[in-house]
Design a protein around this motif. Sequence first.
Motif: not given
Length: 512
Positions: A457-482
């Motif tokens: 989805s983000a490749s059409s605009s070339g904006d890498i910030t479009g994948i940041a939501v995946g980073y936030y989900i991963g961060a939340a799950l790791m913090i929750g596990g800790g």
Amino acid sequence: MLLAPGERATGARDAKTDAQAYNRSMASTKSSAPLRTITTDVPARLDRLPWSRWHWMIVVGLGTVWILDGLEVTIVGNLSDAIKGPDGLGLTSADIGLAGAVYVTGSCFGALLFGQLTDRFGRKKLFILTLAVYLVGTVLTAFSMNPLYYYAMRFLTGMGLGGEYAAVNSAIDELIPAKYRGRIDILINGSYWLGAAGGALLTIPLLNPELVPAWLGWRLCFALGAVLGLCILFVRRNVPESPRWLFIHGREDESERIVTDIEERVVDQHGGDLAEPDADITVKQRRTISLARVARTVFRDYPRRTVLCLAMFIGQAFLYNAFFFTFGDTLQTFLGVDQTGVYIALFAVSNFLGALALGPLFDSVGRVRMISATYIVSGVLLAVAGLVLGDLTAWTLTFFGMVVFFVASAGASSAYLTASEIFPMETRALCIAFFYAIGTAVGGISGPLLFGRLIESASSSGDITGIAVGYYIGAALMIGGGVVAMFLGVGAERRSLEDVAEPLSAQDAREG
């Protein structure tokens, strides 16, 4: 009661002279041996051993399978452009994510299938069988002629390696002395990243069309993984069955002989006398355990430990499978990288060094503190990476990944350590398989699919910030596990497996 200490040494010397006769005898009688209630000191004898060359053989024979898994995942990540190109299979970025999800689905299925077989038929039979399944799958992947065949072979390869997680982690924990179990388990699981580094570097020459034809290079990447698998199979033949599994399943004489042989090897290396074992255990032997009994044990008897393992596995599975399965595609799509091998190799080396450096602290500082710290710190760092993603270059993104996963590597490895040591011995392999499958299905299948879609989805605009939501989900799950580990963690460091979770056969003997 089993043999007295003095009698064991004599038995071992006799065993060396009639080993072939004994093995023939065991083959004909092990399935028909009467089940009894016995008292044995085998666990205590294994736990009080000093580290020796024999233990290194176990590490090499069993632990190096994680190198194969790292090799597989990295090769696929690095081959994204080659497989999408005209000399590949014509896949899209979403298809690459789908292939990763299919591989993880196969791993979940293989873990559940082979996990229950491992508890029923023994560790050794299954860690040989699962490695054979991997070898067949990865060789056949090299002959892929269309996307459907490629997906099917990725599923088969994943089955083999998923089964390995259950069979191998069970055997390792039951053979390694208690005081070394944490660091060795984390180091072995962390060796995944040696395979990842090797796979990344391997793809550099093989994907260079000036050295290897484009249609052939990516296929050789898969085929060469089988070479390492065959080497591991050769070493693995010398790894014995778990003595703990043997004495519970009516094969106490074989268990005694194996432990005596190990003791003699250790004495030959170190000299002197071994300390006397300080405990024994009484068990009511059994052939099998029903799935209903396993379910009652996991959900009724150990509900807090069940929640702990689910939180740990879901967090680390999403984090790693989401980020690492698509890291190469991210570099190529948004940051103009043609050859991702060096970037991924640096990332992988950082992961291995993290497991190597932090692993001993799980035995000294303790399980609960280290699990909580590694999960929470890595989650916070990943969230920061998501916030600054638009300002990162290929090198700074790789550096961020190196820092985040230096910490996360030990935490992710501790998920397998935790699941393999906090449940009763008779359920160990199936518990590993269950938590691996559930956690990976939630985090490991959804992660690559989500990231694949985000990248496309983000490749059409070339904006890498479009994948940041995946980073936030991963961060939340790791913090929750800790956070979960802070409240529900189990202090299993330097404790016998039988002390951390009483075997069901010991419960049966006590109640009887």
